[in-house]
Write a protein that holds these residues in place. Structure first.
Motif, short mmCIF file in Angstrom:
data_model
loop_
_atom_site.label_atom_id
_atom_site.label_comp_id
_atom_site.label_asym_id
_atom_site.label_seq_id
_atom_site.Cartn_x
_atom_site.Cartn_y
_atom_site.Cartn_z
N CYS A 16 41.20 -16.98 -4.45
CA CYS A 16 40.70 -16.42 -3.19
C CYS A 16 39.30 -15.91 -3.50
CB CYS A 16 41.61 -15.28 -2.73
SG CYS A 16 40.90 -14.38 -1.33
N CYS A 19 39.03 -11.77 -3.12
CA CYS A 19 39.67 -10.79 -4.01
C CYS A 19 39.92 -11.37 -5.40
CB CYS A 19 40.98 -10.29 -3.40
SG CYS A 19 42.26 -11.56 -3.35
N CYS A 54 43.49 -15.99 0.51
CA CYS A 54 44.82 -15.38 0.61
C CYS A 54 44.95 -14.72 1.99
CB CYS A 54 45.09 -14.42 -0.55
SG CYS A 54 44.41 -12.77 -0.37
N CYS A 57 43.60 -11.03 2.54
CA CYS A 57 42.16 -10.91 2.77
C CYS A 57 41.81 -11.40 4.18
CB CYS A 57 41.37 -11.72 1.75
SG CYS A 57 41.27 -10.90 0.16
ZN ZN Z 1 42.21 -12.47 -1.21
#
Ligand code: ZN
Length: 237
Positions: A16, A19, A54, A57
């Motif tokens: 991702c 993050c 993800c 997020c």
């Molecule tokens: Zn993420």
């Protein structure tokens, strides 16, 4: 917009980009529009830039995106009144969330300038806007160059386009070409050759709503313009 396939290193697609979690470890993943569709007008252009991130997020930015849209809507329209809004999405958000409307209203200040005229100043919540600006910059860098910019940037900047001096605005608008072509397989290379959605180095997502540029000159810089009003720049050293 035209759909542009890309052929960058598939291994870079495993995280991702917000993050840095492995997507295979994430509970769920989502297709994230960069910028969010709410920044655009209907009808939406086709083939908008989308990346896989993800779900956590993907969902975590929407409150700040709504704030940014309502805030800019109020500044551009000169009022938080829903029926005064130029942008239909701002109208909807300001109608739906009275507490957000109040919060933005409280950020409006009147001051007398040197000539005794009243000036209206809107004080943004800078951390919320910076979060969205950085999110979009990471998305644009990844979409155009396949570069996951996971580290903290050296600089996140935003200002109203009309507030920039002529020379600063000119420097901001100019997307220099340094003679080095983008990586083979990247979308940006395809754009260089085909000119798809490209205007003087800027990728036009929707005329008048959103444009961005990604510059790779040793350091990576992403610039965006929202509603032809808010200029942003993120630089990774
Ligand atoms: Zn993420």
């Amino acid at each position: 917009m035209d759909q542009i396939p890309e052929f960058v290193d598939q291994r870079q697609k495993s995280w991702c980009i917000y993050c840095s979690k492995w997507l295979s470890d994430a509970k769920a993943t989502n297709r994230d529009h960069v910028p969010t569709k709410s920044f655009l007008r209907l009808p939406l252009p086709e083939n908008l830039p989308v990346i896989e991130v993800c779900s956590e997020c993907n969902e975590s930015f929407s409150a700040d995106e709504q704030y940014m849209l309502a805030f800019l809507g109020a500044v551009i329209s000169g009022s938080t009144a829903p029926d005064a809004q130029i942008h239909p999405r701002a109208e909807r958000i300001l109608t739906k969330y009275p507490s957000l409307k109040r919060r933005i209203e409280e950020a409006r200040q009147e001051a007398r300038n040197l000539f005794g005229e009243t000036e209206v100043l809107w004080q943004p919540e800078p951390e919320r806007i910076k979060r969205v600006v950085l999110k979009n910059a990471r998305g644009h860098a990844f979409y155009e160059y396949g570069e996951p910019m996971l580290s903290d940037p050296a600089h996140v900047y935003f200002a109203p386009l009309p507030s920039l001096s002529t020379s600063v605005r000119e420097a901001f608008e100019t997307i220099p070409f340094n003679g080095v072509l983008p990586e083979v397989g990247s979308r940006m290379l395809t754009r260089y050759f085909s000119g798809q959605d490209l205007d003087a180095g800027w990728v036009i997502v929707q005329e008048g709503s959103y444009r961005y540029a990604v510059l790779q000159h040793g350091k990576l810089t992403v610039r965006t313009v929202l509603f032809e009003y808010l200029a942003t720049e993120v630089i990774w050293a």
